[in-house]
Design a protein around this motif. Structure first.
Motif, mmCIF file in Angstrom:
data_model
loop_
_atom_site.group_PDB
_atom_site.id
_atom_site.type_symbol
_atom_site.label_atom_id
_atom_site.label_comp_id
_atom_site.label_asym_id
_atom_site.label_seq_id
_atom_site.Cartn_x
_atom_site.Cartn_y
_atom_site.Cartn_z
ATOM 1 N N VAL A 1 0.439 12.607 -8.843
ATOM 2 C CA VAL A 1 -1.177 13.242 -8.782
ATOM 3 C C VAL A 1 -0.130 14.440 -8.819
ATOM 4 C CG1 VAL A 1 -2.826 13.957 -6.977
ATOM 5 C CG2 VAL A 1 -2.949 12.072 -8.220
ATOM 6 N N THR A 2 0.439 14.716 -7.998
ATOM 7 C CA THR A 2 1.238 16.180 -7.737
ATOM 8 C C THR A 2 2.250 16.541 -8.182
ATOM 9 O OG1 THR A 2 2.863 15.150 -5.601
ATOM 10 C CG2 THR A 2 0.458 15.156 -4.758
ATOM 11 N N GLY A 3 3.475 15.849 -8.770
ATOM 12 C CA GLY A 3 4.341 15.662 -9.809
ATOM 13 C C GLY A 3 5.069 16.206 -8.632
ATOM 14 N N GLY A 4 4.960 15.668 -7.061
ATOM 15 C CA GLY A 4 6.249 15.653 -6.267
ATOM 16 C C GLY A 4 7.147 14.586 -6.907
ATOM 17 N N GLN A 5 8.566 14.739 -5.845
ATOM 18 C CA GLN A 5 9.255 13.417 -5.599
ATOM 19 C C GLN A 5 9.130 12.703 -4.322
ATOM 20 O OE1 GLN A 5 13.505 14.958 -6.780
ATOM 21 N NE2 GLN A 5 14.250 13.704 -7.798
ATOM 22 N N THR A 6 9.336 11.474 -4.773
ATOM 23 C CA THR A 6 9.787 10.200 -3.657
ATOM 24 C C THR A 6 10.285 9.081 -4.203
ATOM 25 O OG1 THR A 6 7.941 8.760 -4.218
ATOM 26 C CG2 THR A 6 6.983 10.324 -3.258
ATOM 27 N N VAL A 7 11.647 9.315 -2.998
ATOM 28 C CA VAL A 7 12.417 8.268 -2.431
ATOM 29 C C VAL A 7 12.042 7.284 -2.006
ATOM 30 C CG1 VAL A 7 14.617 8.363 -2.191
ATOM 31 C CG2 VAL A 7 14.106 10.708 -3.334
ATOM 32 N N VAL B 1 1.169 -1.112 -0.170
ATOM 33 C CA VAL B 1 -0.045 0.121 -0.064
ATOM 34 C C VAL B 1 0.855 1.082 0.245
ATOM 35 C CG1 VAL B 1 -1.363 1.669 1.018
ATOM 36 C CG2 VAL B 1 -2.033 -1.127 1.149
ATOM 37 N N GLY B 2 1.960 0.984 0.875
ATOM 38 C CA GLY B 2 2.658 2.017 0.970
ATOM 39 C C GLY B 2 3.334 2.843 -0.193
ATOM 40 N N LEU B 3 3.698 1.795 -1.557
ATOM 41 C CA LEU B 3 4.272 1.777 -2.311
ATOM 42 C C LEU B 3 3.417 2.547 -3.593
ATOM 43 C CD1 LEU B 3 6.362 -1.704 -2.486
ATOM 44 C CD2 LEU B 3 7.479 0.819 -2.570
ATOM 45 N N LEU B 4 2.543 1.851 -3.532
ATOM 46 C CA LEU B 4 1.251 2.406 -4.431
ATOM 47 C C LEU B 4 0.432 3.509 -4.065
ATOM 48 C CD1 LEU B 4 -0.783 1.864 -6.745
ATOM 49 C CD2 LEU B 4 -2.398 1.123 -4.963
ATOM 50 N N ALA B 5 0.844 3.967 -3.118
ATOM 51 C CA ALA B 5 0.437 5.134 -2.413
ATOM 52 C C ALA B 5 1.592 6.574 -2.887
ATOM 53 C CB ALA B 5 0.499 5.507 -0.389
ATOM 54 N N GLY B 6 2.854 5.884 -2.911
ATOM 55 C CA GLY B 6 3.740 6.987 -2.800
ATOM 56 C C GLY B 6 3.907 7.354 -4.626
ATOM 57 N N ARG B 7 3.434 6.018 -5.200
ATOM 58 C CA ARG B 7 3.526 6.667 -6.792
ATOM 59 C C ARG B 7 2.105 6.973 -7.267
ATOM 60 N NH1 ARG B 7 8.664 5.344 -8.577
ATOM 61 N NH2 ARG B 7 8.746 3.060 -8.407
#
Length: 387
Positions: A341-347, A330-336
């Motif tokens: 949606v926001t165009g923000g960056q996740t690592v 769920v965490g990996l999916l929510a990060g994607r």
């Protein structure tokens, strides 16, 4: 009873109570996914800041002058250029101006600077050329457009060798910069550039309040900074009259802020894991109560206290580990989804994902000990008499 039998019984009991098992795991799922998402957003923000700072220029040193009573002039810039380790110096004057072409006009940021600004700030020319030393020396009314400004004023046509009006004054377009994007609140795409001496006349000032210096290489940045500070100290007696900072100073400051925010967000998400652990403990206590007669029968036919303890402990651990695996997904999916949606960056960090999963398993063990211990201490006679 061996370990595999205990694990098999744990899965059988979980399947027998699917809804209750899911609700029990829900706290762990939310906790693990929250830790992964929030920490990945924090680390993504940190990386975004680092990328923005690095895009400002190579080996960049920024000097801001707050004291306007003592003028900082081009002669002083000449002294800075002689400092050991300094490759080039680019004074800048900035302001807001109206640029017009025909009936089309737009308000943009204007920067007055010299030829060294192009390499100092890691810019590149798409067509035409950048400001030259002669342009600055002879106060030429020439202008270089950012890509967005060129698109606004000239659409698909070539701006080079055409003219525009800046606050009513005619300037010849000599070049257009390639698109670079914004960084740290600045964007060359929506800016225009003219010779520094021309900007002084346009903005009616002889004061220099900011300049950029480029060190010869990364190893000489600190040496160049020290030399610049000494040179600035000869002009201003008070160190509060100016600041000398480099990219690493900015990155250290911003990294400290983002790390604090990441720890705070991770801590908040970690509370969800503890709440999930309490949920597991409560459900396991209910399970012990429901299965009291089963425990009594097993003890009556020879099950030891250790067997009962291990069975319930494994069941709580399996619950939390399944919840942990679901939480990771769920965490990996929510990060994607957040990125899309926001165009923000996740690592996403493998270490953080592994830590969150192992912590969820530990939660199951810790909070499963109490109900498992209660179950193992039941008297066989009292358990068989339980209704």
């Amino acid at each position: 009873m061996n370990l595999l039998t205990s694990i098999s019984m744990a899965f059988r009991n979980i399947r027998a109570n699917k809804t209750r098992s899911f609700l029990t795991m829900l706290g762990i799922i939310i906790g693990v996914s929250s830790v992964i998402v929030l920490v990945s957003i924090g680390q993504g923000s940190s990386k975004s800041v680092a990328d923005s700072v690095n895009s400002l220029g190579t080996n960049l040193i920024t000097v801001n002058i707050m004291n306007t009573d003592t003028p900082f002039t081009m002669d002083n810039i000449g002294q800075i250029e002689k400092v050991y380790g300094v490759k080039s110096v680019s004074p800048v004057l900035t302001g807001r101006v109206t640029v017009q072409k025909g009936s089309t006009s737009t308000q943009v940021s204007l920067t007055g600077t010299n030829a060294g600004y192009l390499t100092t700030r890691q810019l590149s020319v798409g067509s035409g050329r950048f400001i030259s030393t002669l342009d600055d020396q002879y106060r030429q009314k020439e202008i270089v457009l950012g890509s967005e400004v060129a698109q606004t004023l000239f659409a698909s046509g070539s701006p080079v060798n055409q003219s525009v009006l800046i606050n009513g004054n005619r300037y010849n377009v000599i070049g257009v910069l390639n698109t670079k994007g914004g960084s740290m609140g600045q964007s060359s795409d929506s800016s225009v550039f003219i010779p520094f001496s021309t900007a002084q006349r346009l903005l009616q000032t002889t004061h220099i309040t900011q300049f950029y210096a480029q060190a010869d290489n990364q190893q000489d940045v600190n040496i160049a900074m020290s030399g610049i500070q000494r040179a600035m100290g000869q002009v201003y007696s008070n160190s509060d009259d100016y600041t000398v900072i480099n990219q690493q100073d900015i990155m250290n400051t911003m990294d400290s802020v983002t790390q604090t925010m990441t720890l705070l967000l991770g801590g908040i998400a970690g509370i969800s894991l503890l709440v999930g652990g309490i949920g597991i403990m409560n459900i396991m206590f209910v399970s012990v109560t429901e299965r009291t007669r089963e425990i009594g029968i097993r003890k009556a036919i020879g099950a030891k206290r250790r067997d009962i303890l291990l069975q319930f402990l494994i069941e709580s651990t399996v619950l939390s580990m399944i919840g942990g695996l679901c939480g990771v997904a769920v965490g990996l999916l929510a990060g994607r989804i957040y990125t899309a949606v926001t165009g923000g960056q996740t690592v996403f960090s493998i270490a953080i994902i592994l830590f969150a999963f192992l912590f969820s398993a530990l939660i199951g063990i810790i909070f499963g000990v109490f109900p498992a211990n209660k179950a193992s201490r039941l008297s066989p006679i009292e358990a068989l008499r339980f209704e």
